[in-house]
Scaffold this active site. Structure first.
Site, PDB file in Angstrom:
ATOM      1  N   ASP A 150      72.339  78.607 -47.116  1.00 16.70           N
ATOM      2  CA  ASP A 150      71.764  78.425 -48.446  1.00 16.70           C
ATOM      3  C   ASP A 150      70.491  79.250 -48.616  1.00 16.70           C
ATOM      4  OD1 ASP A 150      71.781  77.360 -50.982  1.00 16.70           O
ATOM      5  OD2 ASP A 150      71.155  75.350 -50.393  1.00 16.70           O
ATOM      6  N   HIS A 151      69.819  79.056 -49.732  1.00 17.87           N
ATOM      7  CA  HIS A 151      68.632  79.811 -50.162  1.00 17.87           C
ATOM      8  C   HIS A 151      67.827  80.466 -49.038  1.00 17.87           C
ATOM      9  CE1 HIS A 151      68.690  78.356 -54.368  1.00 17.87           C
ATOM     10  NE2 HIS A 151      69.215  77.273 -53.838  1.00 17.87           N
ATOM     11  N   GLU A 169      63.344  71.901 -53.713  1.00 14.12           N
ATOM     12  CA  GLU A 169      64.342  71.659 -52.683  1.00 14.12           C
ATOM     13  C   GLU A 169      63.935  72.370 -51.413  1.00 14.12           C
ATOM     14  OE1 GLU A 169      69.087  71.479 -52.684  1.00 14.12           O
ATOM     15  OE2 GLU A 169      68.381  73.547 -52.778  1.00 14.12           O
ATOM     16  N   HIS A 200      66.903  71.889 -59.394  1.00 15.05           N
ATOM     17  CA  HIS A 200      67.205  71.125 -58.187  1.00 15.05           C
ATOM     18  C   HIS A 200      66.717  69.692 -58.357  1.00 15.05           C
ATOM     19  CE1 HIS A 200      67.237  75.096 -55.787  1.00 15.05           C
ATOM     20  NE2 HIS A 200      68.467  74.637 -55.865  1.00 15.05           N
ATOM     21  N   HIS A 257      73.928  76.332 -59.211  1.00 16.38           N
ATOM     22  CA  HIS A 257      72.924  75.675 -58.370  1.00 16.38           C
ATOM     23  C   HIS A 257      72.352  74.471 -59.100  1.00 16.38           C
ATOM     24  CE1 HIS A 257      71.814  78.996 -55.249  1.00 16.38           C
ATOM     25  NE2 HIS A 257      73.109  78.872 -55.415  1.00 16.38           N
ATOM     26  N   ASN A 301      76.717  73.779 -55.929  1.00 19.31           N
ATOM     27  CA  ASN A 301      75.910  73.199 -54.862  1.00 19.31           C
ATOM     28  C   ASN A 301      75.652  71.713 -55.125  1.00 19.31           C
ATOM     29  OD1 ASN A 301      75.776  75.795 -53.888  1.00 19.31           O
ATOM     30  ND2 ASN A 301      73.556  75.877 -53.774  1.00 19.31           N
TER      31      ASN A 301
END
Length: 395
Positions: free
Chosen positions: A109-110, A182, A226, A265, A287
């Site tokens: 992820d990110h 997040e 998020h 997202h 996500n």
């Protein structure tokens, strides 16, 4: 069904199989949930849900989740814990995934600019694995330079895609900031205009990256945030995604109605109608994290509250002061309760995103085990598999 044209029907898939699965998802109007996993327990909960709903799944590790996989006591000043944890998690997932008889995309992820050493370390592991096995360790990675200047974002992403391309490895990138907080990245105070990506940026990215490799997707901002917020506080506009697709189709002359593989997202807390519209506009991956963290907690929380009088000491409970409590405080008992509630929430996502039952064939629910094409478990993966068998025998 979704696996009919995949060379590998079950276990971790890579390269052309990832491309084919995403293309099939667009054609059949479904998206694959991407579940943030931080332990073998959360991996198992996710795989069980996908198996029981006869659906493909994406398992992904964040930088913080990867470090947790290695252990919170390991130093991470140079991303060493995050690299080691991600690699260990990848080998574990590869070892068990085929047992669930579903295709699994193994993703990270990110990765913001300050975390690029983490991505570099994982791609070192990918290249070493590729040299030995002919495929990367991970199916895909995400690079997130959405907080940087657009040109830097695109050119740096292109550099990493060039590195991934010889391995046919997928790369996800983000343009337009996802709000909220997040995993230590806080965008709660950004200008709302930054949450919406422009069609011209999508076209620029598509033209730059498609000249290098077809294995990429774009997380375009359409108001995503998020976390979970009160209804009305988040203004999603999934209809903007159709404009991105139309713009790219027109300017490139593509024959595809949805030439861009898009990613959603900040999926936790969104409405089913928002999911449906986004998926109809070419989103292939959604996500999910915050909802699942809470779901995992609820199983353990409820168990502890229900069994409180049986876990206050090793011996002695309402049934007698000499009664042992081991069967109540054994971690395999209460951790399992968290897995059950998390798995149920993953199943809900699989239904919401129309992923459930995508592995069904017209004649039966799934091929019998002897007819399933299994990926070969080699070298380090085999060692992990043997370790799992050995641990399972310890009572």
């Amino acid at each position: 069904m979704a696996t009919s044209n995949l060379s590998r029907k079950t276990g971790v898939i890579v390269g052309d199989d990832v491309l084919k699965l995403f293309k099939y998802a667009q054609e059949k109007n479904f998206a694959i949930p991407a579940i943030n996993v931080t332990s073998s327990s959360t991996v198992v909960a996710s795989l069980e849900a996908a198996r029981d709903k006869k659906a493909p799944i994406i398992l992904q590790m964040s930088q913080g989740g990867s470090a947790y996989f290695a252990g919170k006591g390991v130093a991470n000043d140079k991303q060493q814990a995050s690299i080691a944890g991600a690699v260990a998690g990848a080998h574990y997932i590869r070892s068990v995934a085929a047992s669930y008889e579903i295709p699994v995309i193994l993703h990270t992820d990110h990765c913001a600019k300050k975390l690029l050493p983490w991505l570099d370390g994982m791609m070192d592991a990918d290249e070493a694995y590729f040299k030995q096995h002919g495929e990367p360790l991970f199916s895909s990675h995400m690079i997130d330079l959405s907080e940087e200047e657009v040109d830097f974002n695109i050119q740096t992403t292109a550099k990493y895609l060039k590195r991934a391309a010889p391995m046919k490895q997928w790369l996800e990138m983000e343009i337009g900031i996802t709000g909220g907080e997040e995993d230590g990245v806080n965008n709660e105070d950004v200008d709302n205009n930054s949450l919406y990506t422009q069609p011209e940026d999508i076209l620029n990215i598509y033209q730059t990256l498609s000249a290098i490799s077809p294995y990429f997707s774009i997380a375009a901002g359409f108001g995503n945030v998020h976390g979970v917020y009160k209804p009305g506080n988040v203004k999603l506009h999934p209809e903007l995604l159709s404009k991105h697709q139309a713009h790219v189709k027109e300017k490139t002359g593509s024959k595809e109605e949805k030439p861009v593989f898009l990613v959603f997202h900040g999926g936790s807390g969104s409405t089913k109608s928002e999911y449906k519209e986004a998926i109809s506009n070419g989103v292939v991956k959604v996500n999910l994290d915050t909802d699942l963290q809470y779901a995992y907690l609820t199983g353990i929380r409820d168990y502890v509250l229900k069994k409180k009088d049986y876990i206050m000491s090793q011996v002695g409970n309402p049934e007698g002061e000499d009664k042992p409590n081991k069967k109540f405080f054994d971690p395999r008992v209460w951790v399992r309760e968290g897995e059950k509630t998390m798995s149920a929430r993953v199943q809900e996502g699989l239904v919401d995103f129309n992923t459930a039952n995508q592995l069904l064939s017209a004649s039966n629910h799934y091929s019998s085990p002897q007819n399933v094409e299994l990926p070969k478990i080699r070298s380090v993966d085999a060692l992990y598999a043997k370790s799992i068998v050995a641990l399972s025998s310890i009572g």
